[in-house]
Design a protein around this motif. Structure first.
Motif, PDB file in Angstrom:
ATOM      1  N   LEU A  48       0.819  -1.200   0.000  1.00  0.00           N
ATOM      2  CA  LEU A  48       0.000   0.000   0.000  1.00  0.00           C
ATOM      3  C   LEU A  48       0.862   1.264   0.000  1.00  0.00           C
ATOM      4  O   LEU A  48       0.591   2.199  -0.742  1.00  0.00           O
ATOM      5  N   TYR A  49       1.902   1.288   0.827  1.00  0.00           N
ATOM      6  CA  TYR A  49       2.795   2.444   0.911  1.00  0.00           C
ATOM      7  C   TYR A  49       4.240   1.931   0.966  1.00  0.00           C
ATOM      8  O   TYR A  49       4.820   1.787   2.040  1.00  0.00           O
ATOM      9  N   PRO A  50       4.820   1.629  -0.200  1.00  0.00           N
ATOM     10  CA  PRO A  50       6.153   1.009  -0.228  1.00  0.00           C
ATOM     11  C   PRO A  50       7.260   1.869   0.375  1.00  0.00           C
ATOM     12  O   PRO A  50       8.264   1.340   0.840  1.00  0.00           O
ATOM     13  N   TRP A  51       7.087   3.178   0.424  1.00  0.00           N
ATOM     14  CA  TRP A  51       8.117   4.067   0.969  1.00  0.00           C
ATOM     15  C   TRP A  51       8.234   3.945   2.482  1.00  0.00           C
ATOM     16  O   TRP A  51       9.181   4.440   3.066  1.00  0.00           O
ATOM     17  N   GLY A  52       7.290   3.267   3.111  1.00  0.00           N
ATOM     18  CA  GLY A  52       7.341   3.077   4.559  1.00  0.00           C
ATOM     19  C   GLY A  52       7.896   1.725   4.963  1.00  0.00           C
ATOM     20  O   GLY A  52       7.871   1.366   6.130  1.00  0.00           O
ATOM     21  N   ALA A  53       8.433   0.977   3.996  1.00  0.00           N
ATOM     22  CA  ALA A  53       8.883  -0.397   4.266  1.00  0.00           C
ATOM     23  C   ALA A  53       9.985  -0.487   5.308  1.00  0.00           C
ATOM     24  O   ALA A  53      10.053  -1.465   6.051  1.00  0.00           O
ATOM     25  N   PHE A  54      10.856   0.509   5.395  1.00  0.00           N
ATOM     26  CA  PHE A  54      11.995   0.434   6.307  1.00  0.00           C
ATOM     27  C   PHE A  54      11.879   1.404   7.483  1.00  0.00           C
ATOM     28  O   PHE A  54      12.832   1.596   8.226  1.00  0.00           O
ATOM     29  N   GLU A  55      10.720   2.004   7.656  1.00  0.00           N
ATOM     30  CA  GLU A  55      10.498   2.933   8.769  1.00  0.00           C
ATOM     31  C   GLU A  55      10.320   2.130  10.057  1.00  0.00           C
ATOM     32  O   GLU A  55       9.460   1.250  10.129  1.00  0.00           O
ATOM     33  N   THR A  56      11.104   2.426  11.069  1.00  0.00           N
ATOM     34  CA  THR A  56      11.020   1.665  12.318  1.00  0.00           C
ATOM     35  C   THR A  56       9.702   1.906  13.057  1.00  0.00           C
ATOM     36  O   THR A  56       9.247   1.034  13.794  1.00  0.00           O
ATOM     37  N   GLY A  57       9.085   3.048  12.850  1.00  0.00           N
ATOM     38  CA  GLY A  57       7.790   3.318  13.461  1.00  0.00           C
ATOM     39  C   GLY A  57       6.646   2.612  12.757  1.00  0.00           C
ATOM     40  O   GLY A  57       5.517   2.621  13.237  1.00  0.00           O
TER      41      GLY A  57
END
Length: 175
Positions: A48-57
């Motif tokens: 859905l939101y691939p840019w958040g794949a590596f966000e620790t939150g």
């Protein structure tokens, strides 16, 4: 130097992300405290939101059973023409619940929300474009509110305009 800066593969970075999430959450399910068959879960799905794949939150440790409940309805590639949640795979109440669990766990364990539960500016701006809440976003930028608390607060209430704004934003981003 980070794995991203070194040009490591997405698969490698995802493994590091998963290890970090499990370590941060003390190798236990944040939902039920089980230590059996734990898995790192993306709150906002990568599809859905691939840019958040590596966000620790955007990560939480769940046991196999709790993780299965999260994905019980639908776990495929979302059809962006349909309203969010139409396929039962993106539940905003669930997102609010999981972000809330993360924040409560951070507070209870005395962990720095900014350091261990980071959500990048791009992800926060995406939330604002979908939901609004510019005044809350401003509080984050002024350091008056943590990013993980912002995520919890943004997804708790769901105004009707959200569904239209969300799909419009995804179309604008060419997803």
């Amino acid at each position: 130097m980070t794995a991203i800066e070194r040009g490591r593969s997405g698969k490698w970075i995802l493994r590091l992300w998963s290890r970090f999430i499990k370590t941060r959450d003390s190798f236990r399910c944040v939902c039920c405290d089980s230590t059996q068959r734990i898995q790192a879960h993306h709150v906002i799905r990568k599809t859905l939101y691939p840019w958040g794949a590596f966000e620790t939150g955007n990560g939480i440790t769940l046991c196999h059973e709790c993780h299965g409940r999260v994905h019980a309805e639908f776990n495929g590639q979302p059809d962006m023409v349909l309203p969010l949640g139409a396929e039962q795979g993106d539940d905003q109440d669930e997102w609010a619940f999981l972000f809330g669990l993360l924040r409560d766990d951070a507070v209870q364990r005395g962990l720095d929300e900014g350091e261990f539960y980071h959500l990048g500016d791009h992800m926060l701006k995406f939330f604002v474009r979908c939901q609004g809440y510019k005044e809350l976003h401003q509080r984050v930028m002024l350091g008056e509110m943590s990013r993980i608390r912002f995520a919890h607060e943004v997804w708790r209430p769901m105004p009707e305009a959200w569904y239209t704004n969300f799909v419009s934003e995804l179309v604008r981003l060419n997803l």
